[in-house]
Design an enzyme around this catalytic site. Structure first.
Site, PDB file in Angstrom:
ATOM      1  CG  ASP A   1      -1.755   1.198   1.409  1.00 37.34           C
ATOM      2  OD1 ASP A   1      -1.611   2.143   0.589  1.00 37.34           O
ATOM      3  OD2 ASP A   1      -2.577   1.218   2.343  1.00 37.34           O
TER       4      ASP A   1
ATOM      5  CD  GLU B   1      26.771   4.150   7.219  1.00 36.96           C
ATOM      6  OE1 GLU B   1      26.595   2.962   7.528  1.00 36.96           O
ATOM      7  OE2 GLU B   1      26.137   5.092   7.750  1.00 36.96           O
TER       8      GLU B   1
ATOM      9  CB  CYS C   1      24.194   7.821  10.300  1.00 33.97           C
ATOM     10  SG  CYS C   1      23.566   6.623   9.128  1.00 33.97           S
TER      11      CYS C   1
ATOM     12  CB  THR D   1      14.990   3.375   4.587  1.00 30.94           C
ATOM     13  OG1 THR D   1      15.769   2.181   4.732  1.00 30.94           O
ATOM     14  CG2 THR D   1      13.628   3.142   5.202  1.00 30.94           C
TER      15      THR D   1
ATOM     16  CB  SER E   1      17.714   0.355  14.024  1.00 32.99           C
ATOM     17  OG  SER E   1      18.478   1.471  13.748  1.00 32.99           O
TER      18      SER E   1
ATOM     19  CG  HIS F   1      20.509  10.101  11.753  1.00 32.31           C
ATOM     20  ND1 HIS F   1      20.998  10.290  10.476  1.00 32.31           N
ATOM     21  CD2 HIS F   1      20.381   8.762  11.918  1.00 32.31           C
ATOM     22  CE1 HIS F   1      21.168   9.112   9.906  1.00 32.31           C
ATOM     23  NE2 HIS F   1      20.800   8.161  10.755  1.00 32.31           N
TER      24      HIS F   1
ATOM     25  CE  LYS G   1       8.899   4.578  13.920  1.00 35.59           C
ATOM     26  NZ  LYS G   1       8.048   3.527  14.429  1.00 35.59           N
TER      27      LYS G   1
ATOM     28  CG  ASN H   1      19.491   6.591   4.824  1.00 32.77           C
ATOM     29  OD1 ASN H   1      20.130   7.462   5.399  1.00 32.77           O
ATOM     30  ND2 ASN H   1      19.320   5.378   5.310  1.00 32.77           N
TER      31      ASN H   1
ATOM     32  CB  SER I   1      23.550   1.913  13.404  1.00 31.03           C
ATOM     33  OG  SER I   1      22.269   2.360  13.102  1.00 31.03           O
TER      34      SER I   1
HETATM   35  N1  COA Z   1      -0.663   3.241   5.791  1.00 31.63           N
HETATM   36  C1  COA Z   1       0.040   4.018   6.656  1.00 31.63           C
HETATM   37  N2  COA Z   1       0.994   3.518   7.469  1.00 31.63           N
HETATM   38  C2  COA Z   1       1.284   2.200   7.375  1.00 31.63           C
HETATM   39  C3  COA Z   1       0.592   1.347   6.503  1.00 31.63           C
HETATM   40  C4  COA Z   1      -0.424   1.914   5.676  1.00 31.63           C
HETATM   41  N3  COA Z   1      -1.120   1.192   4.811  1.00 31.63           N
HETATM   42  N4  COA Z   1       1.096   0.110   6.629  1.00 31.63           N
HETATM   43  C5  COA Z   1       2.079   0.169   7.573  1.00 31.63           C
HETATM   44  N5  COA Z   1       2.188   1.440   8.019  1.00 31.63           N
HETATM   45  C6  COA Z   1       3.125   1.963   9.013  1.00 31.63           C
HETATM   46  C7  COA Z   1       3.315   1.041  10.198  1.00 31.63           C
HETATM   47  O1  COA Z   1       2.277   1.221  11.160  1.00 31.63           O
HETATM   48  C8  COA Z   1       4.679   1.490  10.705  1.00 31.63           C
HETATM   49  O2  COA Z   1       4.525   2.677  11.433  1.00 31.63           O
HETATM   50  P1  COA Z   1       5.249   2.828  12.880  1.00 31.63           P
HETATM   51  O3  COA Z   1       6.731   2.622  12.615  1.00 31.63           O
HETATM   52  O4  COA Z   1       4.893   4.195  13.307  1.00 31.63           O
HETATM   53  O5  COA Z   1       4.695   1.748  13.740  1.00 31.63           O
HETATM   54  C9  COA Z   1       5.437   1.855   9.425  1.00 31.63           C
HETATM   55  O6  COA Z   1       4.414   2.014   8.417  1.00 31.63           O
HETATM   56  C10 COA Z   1       6.396   0.789   8.966  1.00 31.63           C
HETATM   57  O7  COA Z   1       5.698  -0.418   8.952  1.00 31.63           O
HETATM   58  P2  COA Z   1       6.418  -1.771   9.386  1.00 31.63           P
HETATM   59  O8  COA Z   1       5.450  -2.871   9.292  1.00 31.63           O
HETATM   60  O9  COA Z   1       7.105  -1.548  10.702  1.00 31.63           O
HETATM   61  O10 COA Z   1       7.486  -1.850   8.217  1.00 31.63           O
HETATM   62  P3  COA Z   1       8.601  -2.896   7.887  1.00 31.63           P
HETATM   63  O11 COA Z   1       8.500  -4.137   8.670  1.00 31.63           O
HETATM   64  O12 COA Z   1       8.584  -3.000   6.412  1.00 31.63           O
HETATM   65  O13 COA Z   1       9.965  -2.163   8.342  1.00 31.63           O
HETATM   66  C11 COA Z   1      11.646  -0.500   8.586  1.00 31.63           C
HETATM   67  C12 COA Z   1      10.217  -0.777   8.207  1.00 31.63           C
HETATM   68  C13 COA Z   1      11.865   0.997   8.614  1.00 31.63           C
HETATM   69  C14 COA Z   1      11.957  -1.064   9.958  1.00 31.63           C
HETATM   70  C15 COA Z   1      12.568  -1.119   7.503  1.00 31.63           C
HETATM   71  O14 COA Z   1      12.360  -0.416   6.308  1.00 31.63           O
HETATM   72  C16 COA Z   1      14.025  -1.062   7.850  1.00 31.63           C
HETATM   73  O15 COA Z   1      14.543  -1.945   8.510  1.00 31.63           O
HETATM   74  N6  COA Z   1      14.730  -0.015   7.404  1.00 31.63           N
HETATM   75  C17 COA Z   1      16.107   0.215   7.730  1.00 31.63           C
HETATM   76  C18 COA Z   1      16.198   0.824   9.100  1.00 31.63           C
HETATM   77  C19 COA Z   1      17.500   1.513   9.322  1.00 31.63           C
HETATM   78  O16 COA Z   1      18.084   1.944   8.366  1.00 31.63           O
HETATM   79  N7  COA Z   1      17.960   1.638  10.555  1.00 31.63           N
HETATM   80  C20 COA Z   1      19.184   2.282  10.853  1.00 31.63           C
HETATM   81  C21 COA Z   1      19.156   3.720  10.608  1.00 31.63           C
HETATM   82  S1  COA Z   1      19.855   4.673  11.865  1.00 31.63           S
END
Ligand code: COA
Length: 384
Positions: free
Chosen positions: A29, A79, A111, A152, A201, A233, A242, A275, A306
């Site tokens: 979605d 990095e 980062c 991301t 993370s 960041h 958040k 990013n 991280s």
């Molecule tokens: N409409 C609106 N929001 C939606 C949605 C929809 N249809 N479906 C899901 N979402 C929201 C979820 O509620 C969640 O929000 P929240 O984080 O506020 O709870 C968000 O979208 C992400 O959904 P989630 O199911 O957690 O996504 P995911 O399992 O695909 O993982 C990340 C998302 C960000 C964790 C993943 O992309 C990732 O690991 N990225 C790398 C992280 C990173 O780089 N970390 C180090 C940086 S310092």
């Protein structure tokens, strides 16, 4: 002596993918990517671009001949380094035509690298007041096609000149920092893409912010009323949201509304680019300076890398900052990019130049580019 950021410039690759198209291609979605993650576009670098070429492009956008003569220190935070031995900084010496009496090196801590560079540069200038330092953040964020982290990704570089009597952001020298050995994100030397425990993370990031904000208040008897803006960041824009949300209900509603409005201005560029890893906080700074900032505002900046290192520090926007930043060129660079289809992006993602590659300059759309890999050595050129 006042020390801080005297100039700041940015480079982003000329292509991007649309995040809604990415969502559709992945059967997700689109609201999850645009609202849940908080991104609209993602910069896509060409195979002839890397941390070195992007660093050269961002630095070139701000350096004058006079700056070059005054430089005593050059630090590249990255990095996505292209060599395990030679630093990206060394490659920049002839690309940017820099004088050789410069101390230069590359710095890595996920980062956090650019912030480590910035604080080192401030110390350097305090010891060498007539000198300037160039700090560059340059990264390609890659998680891999069809991974949860794909949305991301991003790429780009931010360059900053640090000097006395800075014209953009004076650093107040008030800062708190912390390090913990955490396994939230890593990229082993054999891998082109990062591994992340994404949700973990997020938790560590928010915990670092809360811990550092508490430390900052205690150390400097500070309150939230001392600041009009918090910059985070932002590997993706939901992450900063958040951390900001943890203040809701703990600070006056009007202050929370002000911080939220200013945060929206600080994430405009990141929504468009994605990013930048270590450049992300500084792309946010540039976005804020371009879209909303006022002279003499007090900012609080949260840097996170991280692994994990965090630092919370403050700065004061200088009067006339808007005459120093080339806002029109930055907005034009973002507007003039070309959209790439998801199929073309996937194809390009697989391209990896090997030893013996020679790049045709006619096909290059970047002032600085990887021209050749000869005897396993990457060679760079500047377009005539
Ligand atoms: N409409 C609106 N929001 C939606 C949605 C929809 N249809 N479906 C899901 N979402 C929201 C979820 O509620 C969640 O929000 P929240 O984080 O506020 O709870 C968000 O979208 C992400 O959904 P989630 O199911 O957690 O996504 P995911 O399992 O695909 O993982 C990340 C998302 C960000 C964790 C993943 O992309 C990732 O690991 N990225 C790398 C992280 C990173 O780089 N970390 C180090 C940086 S310092």
């Amino acid at each position: 002596m006042d020390i801080g950021i005297d100039k700041i410039g940015v480079y982003v690759p000329k292509n991007y993918i649309d995040i809604v198209e990415l969502a559709r291609a992945r059967n997700v979605d689109p609201n999850k990517f645009t609202i849940g993650i908080g991104q609209d576009k993602q910069a896509v670098p060409q195979p002839y671009e890397d941390a070195v070429t992007m660093a050269a492009n961002s630095a070139d956008s701000i350096l004058t001949a006079e700056d070059k003569q005054a430089l005593g220190l050059l630090i590249v935070g990255t990095e996505s380094s292209i060599d395990e031995s030679k630093s990206s900084a060394a490659f920049l010496m002839d690309l940017l035509d820099l004088p050789e009496d410069i101390r230069s090196f590359e710095i890595k801590q996920a980062c956090y690298g650019a912030t480590a560079g910035l604080q080192t540069a401030v110390d350097f200038v305090s010891q060498n007041p007539d000198k300037k330092a160039l700090v560059i953040a340059s990264d390609i964020a890659r998680y891999g096609i069809k991974t949860p982290g794909e949305v991301t990704q991003g790429a780009g570089s931010v360059a900053m000149i640090v000097s006395q009597n800075p014209r953009v952001l004076k650093l107040t020298r008030k800062s708190v920092y912390m390090t913990r050995n955490v396994g939230d994100f890593w990229r082993p030397t054999f891998s082109k893409t990062a591994f992340a425990r994404g949700k973990f993370s997020n938790e560590v990031y928010v915990d670092f912010f809360n811990t550092l904000w508490k430390k900052y208040q205690e150390k400097y008897s500070a309150t939230i009323d001392d600041f009009s803006t918090l910059l985070f960041h932002i590997p993706y824009t939901k992450m900063g949201t958040k951390a900001l949300r943890t203040l809701e209900g703990k600070i006056p509603d009007t202050k929370y509304a002000e911080l939220t409005e200013h945060y929206q201005a600080s994430i405009k560029f990141s929504r468009e680019v994605g990013n930048l890893y270590t450049g992300s906080l500084y792309l946010g700074l540039l976005s804020y300076l371009t879209n909303a900032a006022q002279s003499n505002e007090e900012l609080l900046l949260f840097s996170y890398g991280s692994g994990a290192v965090g630092e919370l520090y403050s700065g004061e926007i200088q009067a006339g900052f808007d005459t120093i930043i080339d806002q029109n060129s930055i907005l034009k660079m973002l507007d003039n990019r070309q959209k790439m289809s998801i199929a073309d992006y996937e194809k390009m993602y697989q391209i990896e130049y090997q030893n013996g590659t020679i790049v045709d300059p006619q096909a290059v759309n970047s002032k600085f580019y990887l021209s050749e890999i000869k005897e396993n050595e990457r060679l760079y050129k500047k377009l005539k």
